[in-house]
Design a protein around this motif. Structure first.
Motif, PDB file in Angstrom:
ATOM      1  N   THR A   1     -34.423 -31.690   4.103  1.00  0.00           N
ATOM      2  CA  THR A   1     -34.076 -31.030   2.846  1.00  0.00           C
ATOM      3  C   THR A   1     -35.320 -30.524   2.120  1.00  0.00           C
ATOM      4  N   ASP A   2     -36.437 -31.238   2.242  1.00  0.00           N
ATOM      5  CA  ASP A   2     -37.697 -30.780   1.633  1.00  0.00           C
ATOM      6  C   ASP A   2     -38.138 -29.449   2.232  1.00  0.00           C
ATOM      7  N   PHE A   3     -37.962 -29.315   3.531  1.00  0.00           N
ATOM      8  CA  PHE A   3     -38.405 -28.099   4.201  1.00  0.00           C
ATOM      9  C   PHE A   3     -37.412 -26.957   4.001  1.00  0.00           C
ATOM     10  N   ASP A   4     -36.144 -27.291   3.788  1.00  0.00           N
ATOM     11  CA  ASP A   4     -35.177 -26.260   3.407  1.00  0.00           C
ATOM     12  C   ASP A   4     -35.523 -25.700   2.036  1.00  0.00           C
ATOM     13  N   TYR A   5     -36.023 -26.569   1.159  1.00  0.00           N
ATOM     14  CA  TYR A   5     -36.450 -26.111  -0.163  1.00  0.00           C
ATOM     15  C   TYR A   5     -37.575 -25.089  -0.040  1.00  0.00           C
ATOM     16  N   LEU A   6     -38.489 -25.294   0.928  1.00  0.00           N
ATOM     17  CA  LEU A   6     -39.570 -24.336   1.121  1.00  0.00           C
ATOM     18  C   LEU A   6     -39.017 -22.940   1.394  1.00  0.00           C
ATOM     19  N   LYS A   7     -37.975 -22.875   2.217  1.00  0.00           N
ATOM     20  CA  LYS A   7     -37.400 -21.565   2.524  1.00  0.00           C
ATOM     21  C   LYS A   7     -36.741 -20.960   1.294  1.00  0.00           C
ATOM     22  N   SER A   8     -36.038 -21.783   0.519  1.00  0.00           N
ATOM     23  CA  SER A   8     -35.422 -21.280  -0.709  1.00  0.00           C
ATOM     24  C   SER A   8     -36.473 -20.722  -1.648  1.00  0.00           C
ATOM     25  N   GLU A   9     -37.581 -21.421  -1.712  1.00  0.00           N
ATOM     26  CA  GLU A   9     -38.682 -20.969  -2.566  1.00  0.00           C
ATOM     27  C   GLU A   9     -39.253 -19.653  -2.037  1.00  0.00           C
ATOM     28  N   ALA A  10     -39.385 -19.550  -0.719  1.00  0.00           N
ATOM     29  CA  ALA A  10     -39.920 -18.333  -0.118  1.00  0.00           C
ATOM     30  C   ALA A  10     -39.000 -17.144  -0.350  1.00  0.00           C
TER      31      ALA A  10
END
Length: 393
Positions: free
Chosen positions: A183-192
């Motif tokens: 979920t932390d790394f999914d957040y990175l994509k959302s941020e991108a």
């Protein structure tokens, strides 16, 4: 291209990549010198060097809590003046590994124009951050500094250089960015994708008027290959998503995942020390790395698979994780995608380090100092390579 599997062999020296011609030692030496960003770490061995141990010691509270103290509990002797896991030096077959110093680090950062370093990943990348700070002379002075929150604080490393006879001062800021579950790394994509407001970590990179180094990793928290590929793709996408003006000022690195060592050897501790942590074995005097990858693989095959499954350990998947990431980064490099993400090859050396782990109850993390220090030395050496790289403008 260099294939990850081909640079790991059953001897301490790895065979050349498949599909390449056999080279003489002189030819290989010249090729390695010109391509250290690719070859360093692919082949070599650990040699015991007490002089290295002497010059690399730093104030350490081990890791995490009081039950994991390392150096503070170790009792030196004439035969073993320092913890054994701090006495091993990596001797690379292709390219020298430079030991980081404060002065050398500042010189390299000044040459590259680097003033910020973002270290993105889970607890092992946090360990990298702590080792980096410590080797630069900024290890925490209290156990609190090694606590969860203490390890996540940014650190400013003061540096200076001479400008026409005038001493100029600048700082290199180290920023750990802890990312663990998927979920932390999914957040990175959302941020991108600009689906969320940029946080302080993204702005740390985006708003830097100078150059930023990003060191990223994922793996240990991923439960299967699909989850790993998704997390890794999100990391790459996040790095690629910065505006061009910021992207052109990024030096990016990816660190492969390092598996733990089932039934690892604990540090040498006295009988009194054992009362603090009963998991330590008394007077372990044979603590040493594996001689080569074949010896490591032999050890893996001796551990029943159900023991990994029982403890829900995914360590056996790490080589597949790493191979996938390596192939993706090689394809990006061939296609000249920006920014280039360099492979920080610490896998071949680190899988040999069954020694130096925190305890027999934690065979993934390492105590400070020890093997993680060499992750820092590899990183520093690669920064030095960038100064001479034709890809750097």
């Amino acid at each position: 291209p260099l294939d990850l599997q081909s640079v790991i062999s059953s001897t301490s020296s790895s065979s050349p990549p498949s599909g390449t011609k056999t080279e003489t030692n002189e030819e290989r030496s010249v090729a390695a010198k010109d391509n250290c960003l690719e070859l360093r770490g692919s082949s070599g061995q650990w040699v015991q060097d007490w002089q290295y141990a002497n010059r690399s010691q730093y104030r350490s509270h081990g890791s995490y809590g009081t039950d994991h103290l390392a150096s503070q509990l170790f009792t030196p002797s004439k035969e073993t003046p320092f913890r054994l896991s701090t006495s091993w030096r990596w001797q690379d077959d292709n390219c020298p590994v430079s030991e980081i110093t404060n002065q050398g680090f500042c010189r390299v950062c000044e040459k590259l124009g680097v003033t910020r370093i973002l270290i993105l990943g889970d607890s092992l990348n946090i360990q990298f951050t702590m080792a980096l700070k410590s080797l630069l002379g900024f290890s925490p002075k209290t156990k609190r500094g090694y606590g969860f929150n203490g390890q996540l604080r940014q650190t400013k490393i003061p540096c200076s250089f001479s400008n026409n006879g005038t001493k100029e001062i600048f700082h290199v800021t180290l920023m750990p960015y802890r990312r663990s579950p998927l979920t932390d790394f999914d957040y990175l994509k959302s941020e991108a994708l600009n689906l969320t407001t940029p946080n302080s970590y993204r702005l740390f990179v985006q708003n830097n008027p100078n150059r930023t180094v990003i060191l990223a990793n994922t793996g240990p928290w991923m439960h299967n290959k699909n989850d790993y590929r998704r997390a890794f793709s999100n990391v790459v996408y996040w790095i690629e998503s910065f505006p061009d003006i910021a992207k052109k000022k990024i030096y990016a690195f990816y660190r492969p995942s390092i598996p733990g060592h089932f039934q690892c050897s604990p540090p040498i501790l006295t009988e009194v020390d054992q009362k603090i942590n009963s998991s330590y074995i008394k007077n372990m005097t044979t603590e040493s790395p594996y001689q080569n990858y074949g010896e490591y693989r032999e050890y893996i095959h001796q551990i029943p698979l159900d023991q990994y499954l029982e403890k829900k350990l995914n360590w056996l998947d790490f080589e597949d994780y790493n191979q996938y990431s390596y192939d993706v980064l090689q394809n990006r490099s061939r296609e000249q995608q920006e920014p280039k993400i360099h492979w920080l090859n610490i896998f071949n050396s680190s899988v040999l380090r069954k020694d130096g782990h925190i305890s027999s109850e934690d065979c993934l993390h390492y105590s400070y100092g020890g093997p993680v220090d060499w992750w820092v030395h590899f990183f520093y050496s690669m920064l030095g390579d960038l100064i001479e790289s034709p890809d750097i403008k």
